[in-house]
Design a protein around this motif. Structure first.
Motif, PDB file in Angstrom:
ATOM      1  N   PHE A   1     -14.300  -2.373   9.332  1.00  0.00           N
ATOM      2  CA  PHE A   1     -13.142  -2.384  10.220  1.00  0.00           C
ATOM      3  C   PHE A   1     -12.808  -0.963  10.676  1.00  0.00           C
ATOM      4  CE2 PHE A   1     -11.735  -6.670   8.957  1.00  0.00           C
ATOM      5  CZ  PHE A   1     -12.353  -6.807   7.727  1.00  0.00           C
TER       6      PHE A   1
ATOM      7  N   ASN B   1     -13.509  -9.974  -4.990  1.00  0.00           N
ATOM      8  CA  ASN B   1     -13.313  -8.650  -4.419  1.00  0.00           C
ATOM      9  C   ASN B   1     -12.748  -8.795  -3.022  1.00  0.00           C
ATOM     10  OD1 ASN B   1     -13.333  -6.035  -3.614  1.00  0.00           O
ATOM     11  ND2 ASN B   1     -15.401  -5.613  -4.310  1.00  0.00           N
ATOM     12  N   TYR B   2     -11.465  -8.601  -2.893  1.00  0.00           N
ATOM     13  CA  TYR B   2     -10.801  -8.840  -1.617  1.00  0.00           C
ATOM     14  C   TYR B   2     -10.062  -7.619  -1.129  1.00  0.00           C
ATOM     15  CZ  TYR B   2      -7.752  -9.512  -5.507  1.00  0.00           C
ATOM     16  OH  TYR B   2      -7.126  -9.357  -6.710  1.00  0.00           O
TER      17      TYR B   2
ATOM     18  N   VAL C   1      -1.080  -6.996  -4.946  1.00  0.00           N
ATOM     19  CA  VAL C   1      -1.547  -8.087  -4.103  1.00  0.00           C
ATOM     20  C   VAL C   1      -0.918  -9.374  -4.604  1.00  0.00           C
ATOM     21  CG1 VAL C   1      -3.531  -9.390  -3.252  1.00  0.00           C
ATOM     22  CG2 VAL C   1      -3.767  -6.943  -3.761  1.00  0.00           C
TER      23      VAL C   1
ATOM     24  N   VAL D   1      -1.925 -11.162  -8.002  1.00  0.00           N
ATOM     25  CA  VAL D   1      -3.336 -11.198  -8.391  1.00  0.00           C
ATOM     26  C   VAL D   1      -3.896  -9.812  -8.635  1.00  0.00           C
ATOM     27  CG1 VAL D   1      -3.790 -13.371  -7.214  1.00  0.00           C
ATOM     28  CG2 VAL D   1      -4.119 -11.236  -5.979  1.00  0.00           C
ATOM     29  N   GLU D   2      -3.093  -8.793  -8.391  1.00  0.00           N
ATOM     30  CA  GLU D   2      -3.577  -7.432  -8.580  1.00  0.00           C
ATOM     31  C   GLU D   2      -2.407  -6.528  -8.875  1.00  0.00           C
ATOM     32  OE1 GLU D   2      -6.871  -6.489  -7.951  1.00  0.00           O
ATOM     33  OE2 GLU D   2      -6.643  -4.358  -8.331  1.00  0.00           O
TER      34      GLU D   2
ATOM     35  N   LEU E   1      -5.414   5.372   1.734  1.00  0.00           N
ATOM     36  CA  LEU E   1      -4.401   4.382   1.381  1.00  0.00           C
ATOM     37  C   LEU E   1      -4.711   3.812   0.004  1.00  0.00           C
ATOM     38  CD1 LEU E   1      -4.230   4.336   4.614  1.00  0.00           C
ATOM     39  CD2 LEU E   1      -3.195   2.110   4.282  1.00  0.00           C
TER      40      LEU E   1
ATOM     41  N   TYR F   1      -9.125   0.692  11.869  1.00  0.00           N
ATOM     42  CA  TYR F   1      -7.707   0.523  12.095  1.00  0.00           C
ATOM     43  C   TYR F   1      -7.178   1.781  12.779  1.00  0.00           C
ATOM     44  CZ  TYR F   1      -7.200  -3.635   9.150  1.00  0.00           C
ATOM     45  OH  TYR F   1      -7.271  -4.907   8.640  1.00  0.00           O
TER      46      TYR F   1
ATOM     47  N   LEU G   1      -4.045   0.821  -2.632  1.00  0.00           N
ATOM     48  CA  LEU G   1      -3.536  -0.526  -2.852  1.00  0.00           C
ATOM     49  C   LEU G   1      -2.718  -0.538  -4.143  1.00  0.00           C
ATOM     50  CD1 LEU G   1      -3.530  -3.550  -2.080  1.00  0.00           C
ATOM     51  CD2 LEU G   1      -5.586  -3.771  -3.486  1.00  0.00           C
TER      52      LEU G   1
ATOM     53  N   LEU H   1      -0.453   0.376  10.452  1.00  0.00           N
ATOM     54  CA  LEU H   1      -1.833   0.294  10.915  1.00  0.00           C
ATOM     55  C   LEU H   1      -2.042  -0.966  11.748  1.00  0.00           C
ATOM     56  CD1 LEU H   1      -1.965   2.192   8.354  1.00  0.00           C
ATOM     57  CD2 LEU H   1      -4.310   1.386   8.109  1.00  0.00           C
TER      58      LEU H   1
ATOM     59  N   LEU I   1     -14.414  -4.286   3.536  1.00  0.00           N
ATOM     60  CA  LEU I   1     -13.962  -5.380   2.679  1.00  0.00           C
ATOM     61  C   LEU I   1     -15.193  -6.129   2.215  1.00  0.00           C
ATOM     62  CD1 LEU I   1     -11.421  -6.991   1.667  1.00  0.00           C
ATOM     63  CD2 LEU I   1     -11.782  -8.479   3.621  1.00  0.00           C
TER      64      LEU I   1
ATOM     65  N   TYR J   1       0.845  -1.185   0.000  1.00  0.00           N
ATOM     66  CA  TYR J   1       0.000   0.000   0.000  1.00  0.00           C
ATOM     67  C   TYR J   1       0.884   1.240   0.000  1.00  0.00           C
ATOM     68  CZ  TYR J   1      -4.479  -2.256   1.155  1.00  0.00           C
ATOM     69  OH  TYR J   1      -5.631  -3.001   1.129  1.00  0.00           O
TER      70      TYR J   1
ATOM     71  N   PHE K   1      -0.347  -5.189   9.364  1.00  0.00           N
ATOM     72  CA  PHE K   1       0.503  -4.230   8.660  1.00  0.00           C
ATOM     73  C   PHE K   1       1.878  -4.145   9.306  1.00  0.00           C
ATOM     74  CE2 PHE K   1      -2.032  -1.846   5.573  1.00  0.00           C
ATOM     75  CZ  PHE K   1      -3.312  -2.266   5.884  1.00  0.00           C
ATOM     76  N   GLY K   2       2.863  -3.855   8.484  1.00  0.00           N
ATOM     77  CA  GLY K   2       4.177  -3.478   8.979  1.00  0.00           C
ATOM     78  C   GLY K   2       4.197  -2.006   9.354  1.00  0.00           C
TER      79      GLY K   2
ATOM     80  N   PHE L   1     -10.190   1.982   2.234  1.00  0.00           N
ATOM     81  CA  PHE L   1      -9.999   2.799   3.417  1.00  0.00           C
ATOM     82  C   PHE L   1     -10.603   4.182   3.241  1.00  0.00           C
ATOM     83  CE2 PHE L   1      -7.075   0.454   6.113  1.00  0.00           C
ATOM     84  CZ  PHE L   1      -6.500  -0.455   5.246  1.00  0.00           C
TER      85      PHE L   1
ATOM     86  N   LEU M   1      -5.200  -3.349  13.477  1.00  0.00           N
ATOM     87  CA  LEU M   1      -6.643  -3.583  13.523  1.00  0.00           C
ATOM     88  C   LEU M   1      -7.147  -3.270  14.928  1.00  0.00           C
ATOM     89  CD1 LEU M   1      -9.217  -4.659  12.182  1.00  0.00           C
ATOM     90  CD2 LEU M   1      -8.567  -6.935  12.980  1.00  0.00           C
TER      91      LEU M   1
ATOM     92  N   SER N   1     -17.732  -6.491   5.181  1.00  0.00           N
ATOM     93  CA  SER N   1     -17.243  -6.463   6.554  1.00  0.00           C
ATOM     94  C   SER N   1     -16.645  -5.077   6.790  1.00  0.00           C
ATOM     95  CB  SER N   1     -16.166  -7.529   6.760  1.00  0.00           C
ATOM     96  OG  SER N   1     -16.725  -8.820   6.607  1.00  0.00           O
TER      97      SER N   1
ATOM     98  N   SER O   1     -16.895  -9.216   0.880  1.00  0.00           N
ATOM     99  CA  SER O   1     -16.609 -10.649   0.856  1.00  0.00           C
ATOM    100  C   SER O   1     -17.252 -11.277  -0.363  1.00  0.00           C
ATOM    101  CB  SER O   1     -17.119 -11.318   2.126  1.00  0.00           C
ATOM    102  OG  SER O   1     -18.497 -11.084   2.276  1.00  0.00           O
TER     103      SER O   1
ATOM    104  N   GLY P   1      -9.924 -12.375   0.307  1.00  0.00           N
ATOM    105  CA  GLY P   1     -11.364 -12.543   0.339  1.00  0.00           C
ATOM    106  C   GLY P   1     -11.862 -12.734   1.763  1.00  0.00           C
ATOM    107  N   GLY P   2     -13.162 -12.766   1.924  1.00  0.00           N
ATOM    108  CA  GLY P   2     -13.733 -12.952   3.244  1.00  0.00           C
ATOM    109  C   GLY P   2     -13.401 -11.810   4.174  1.00  0.00           C
ATOM    110  N   ASP P   3     -13.312 -12.049   5.435  1.00  0.00           N
ATOM    111  CA  ASP P   3     -13.051 -10.965   6.384  1.00  0.00           C
ATOM    112  C   ASP P   3     -11.777 -11.201   7.172  1.00  0.00           C
ATOM    113  OD1 ASP P   3     -15.336 -11.995   9.055  1.00  0.00           O
ATOM    114  OD2 ASP P   3     -13.806 -13.074   7.926  1.00  0.00           O
ATOM    115  N   TYR P   4     -10.750 -11.721   6.465  1.00  0.00           N
ATOM    116  CA  TYR P   4      -9.467 -11.894   7.137  1.00  0.00           C
ATOM    117  C   TYR P   4      -8.923 -10.533   7.534  1.00  0.00           C
ATOM    118  CZ  TYR P   4      -9.558 -16.522   4.959  1.00  0.00           C
ATOM    119  OH  TYR P   4      -9.908 -17.771   4.563  1.00  0.00           O
ATOM    120  N   GLY P   5      -8.459 -10.426   8.753  1.00  0.00           N
ATOM    121  CA  GLY P   5      -7.815  -9.187   9.164  1.00  0.00           C
ATOM    122  C   GLY P   5      -6.451  -9.063   8.523  1.00  0.00           C
ATOM    123  N   TYR P   6      -6.056  -7.848   8.247  1.00  0.00           N
ATOM    124  CA  TYR P   6      -4.734  -7.584   7.693  1.00  0.00           C
ATOM    125  C   TYR P   6      -3.783  -7.239   8.846  1.00  0.00           C
ATOM    126  CZ  TYR P   6      -6.614  -6.987   2.907  1.00  0.00           C
ATOM    127  OH  TYR P   6      -7.210  -7.160   1.687  1.00  0.00           O
TER     128      TYR P   6
END
Lengths: 114, 114
Positions: free
Chosen positions: B34, B99-100, A48, A55-56, A43, B36, A45, B44, B93, A35, A105-106, B104, B46, B32, B95, A98-103
């Motif tokens: 969030f 679209n992943y 990915v 993929v992106e 932010l 941050y 993106l 960042l 996000l 990012y 970050f560094g 922000f 969560l 979903s 789901s 996908g889904g609602d996985y939390g990210y």
């Protein structure tokens, strides 16, 4: 320690230089992201990777070149950058896409292009 | 497309004051949501999340409720501390499908004075 480590923390480079940003995670995550965080803008993106495959590519100029040699490491190779590329570059990882996985970050690399 | 709108900052409060940071979103489907937080010099983290309508996310005294009828996810805390000074980002996000991407808001800077 967030689990995602970025190096260097700060980088100053000239417009003709070539440098690389490094990101490393040992969380067992399969997806990694780059990012760009600029002042007063959301932010953005950039790239990915999922299971080491890109993929992106979000319409990012070719002077930014990502590399993902394995699921734990992500690089961003920089060459002939412009002053407007100065920003905080954040790496993130997630368990999957996908889904609602939390990210996770560094802490980012603060890049200044002079 | 997806978008997130946060209240413009900066927000300056005295310690123990009540905090609200507004966030509204536009999205297709059932995203979903969030929050941050970014402390000075860091990446960042969560703070909390909610994955379906009427869910309440909470962490460290912060709360946010997923309101589908008003497409909102406002962040609240009853009594802020100096250590809460940071930039807060609302994100969504979507789901399902491919679209992943986390979308922000621009972020809201909170400063808490002793």
């Amino acid at each position: 320690e967030t689990g995602v480590t970025q190096t260097p923390r700060h980088l100053v480079m000239g417009m003709t230089n070539k440098k690389s940003l490094k990101c490393e995670q040992h969380l067992g995550h399969n997806a990694m992201y780059w990012y760009k965080q600029s002042a007063k803008k959301p932010l953005e993106l950039m790239f990915v990777y999922s299971l080491e495959e890109r993929v992106e590519n979000n319409s990012v100029p070719s002077r930014f070149s990502p590399e993902c040699p394995n699921s734990s490491h992500l690089f961003l190779h920089l060459h002939t950058l412009q002053p407007e590329d100065s920003a905080l570059y954040l790496c993130a990882s997630s368990q999957g896409i996908g889904g609602d996985y939390g990210y996770t970050f560094g802490s980012g690399t603060r890049l200044t292009v002079v | 497309g997806n978008s997130v709108t946060q209240m413009e900052g900066p927000v300056t409060l005295s310690e123990e004051a009540f905090l609200t940071i507004n966030c509204t979103y536009t999205a297709t489907g059932y995203p979903s949501l969030f929050w941050y937080v970014q402390y000075p010099g860091e990446g960042l983290q969560l703070l909390l999340k909610a994955t379906k309508a009427d869910d309440k996310g909470s962490n460290k005294g912060f709360e946010a409720t997923y309101r589908k009828e008003t497409t909102s996810f406002h962040l609240e805390k009853g009594s802020v501390q100096v250590s809460d000074s940071a930039v807060y980002f609302c994100a969504l996000l979507n789901s399902g499908g491919s679209n992943y991407k986390l979308t922000f808001g621009k972020g809201t800077l909170l400063t808490v004075n002793p």
